[in-house]
Write an enzyme that holds these catalytic residues in place. Sequence first.
Site, PDB file in Angstrom:
ATOM      1  N   HIS A 126      13.931   2.869  20.016  1.00 52.76           N
ATOM      2  CA  HIS A 126      12.518   2.705  20.987  1.00 52.76           C
ATOM      3  C   HIS A 126      12.700   3.038  22.362  1.00 52.76           C
ATOM      4  O   HIS A 126      13.777   2.801  22.943  1.00 52.76           O
ATOM      5  CB  HIS A 126      11.665   1.645  20.557  1.00 52.76           C
ATOM      6  CG  HIS A 126      11.978   0.425  20.946  1.00 52.76           C
ATOM      7  ND1 HIS A 126      12.222   0.044  22.300  1.00 52.76           N
ATOM      8  CD2 HIS A 126      12.341  -0.890  20.315  1.00 52.76           C
ATOM      9  CE1 HIS A 126      12.381  -1.208  22.147  1.00 52.76           C
ATOM     10  NE2 HIS A 126      12.622  -2.046  20.859  1.00 52.76           N
ATOM     11  N   CYS A 146      16.583  -4.243  18.236  1.00 48.70           N
ATOM     12  CA  CYS A 146      16.173  -2.855  18.428  1.00 48.70           C
ATOM     13  C   CYS A 146      17.288  -1.880  19.190  1.00 48.70           C
ATOM     14  O   CYS A 146      17.986  -2.805  20.080  1.00 48.70           O
ATOM     15  CB  CYS A 146      15.074  -2.370  18.825  1.00 48.70           C
ATOM     16  SG  CYS A 146      13.634  -2.979  17.476  1.00 48.70           S
TER      17      CYS A 146
END
Length: 171
Positions: A126, A146
């Site tokens: 992301h 992430c």
Amino acid sequence: MFHPDRRHFSLMMLAALAACGSQGPEFKRYSGPPVTQVVVNKGQRRMYLLSGTSVLKAYDFGLGNQPIGHKQFEGDGKTPEGMYYVDRFNPRSRYHLSVGISYPNPYDVAYAAQFGRSAGGDIMFHGRGPEGNKLVREKRDWTAGCITVSDEEMEDIYAMLTPGVPVMIYP
């Protein structure tokens, strides 16, 4: 035989769909060679988008707030290691855009379960978004597990990846 009312209805539906598409954000488009694999080297903080053996793009990135080691449990702050796949896209991510990977796999789930714990989930590539831009100034590795790149880089990645692309994450 095609009924005139059905044709009118079909044309109205097409017009409505076209209007919906024009109101959303503009996304980058990619028309180059297909990405056949993503290789992530956590130790070097380098990610490669490959087509066959050719590197199409390479990026530096940030990781989970506990970057060393394989993700084992929900909340451990680690980024997984191993083979996964691109499995979802989120154009409304709070971190600009996001592309999900298939963590946890059955082995990850079984490992966590033997300790009575959850393996976690929602591991993504992301962007930073407004919140991440503040955090990255304080600490490179700030996510819950992430892999994060700049918003502009995430726009490229989002455009280039397709569902099912293998993602190999090395220590």
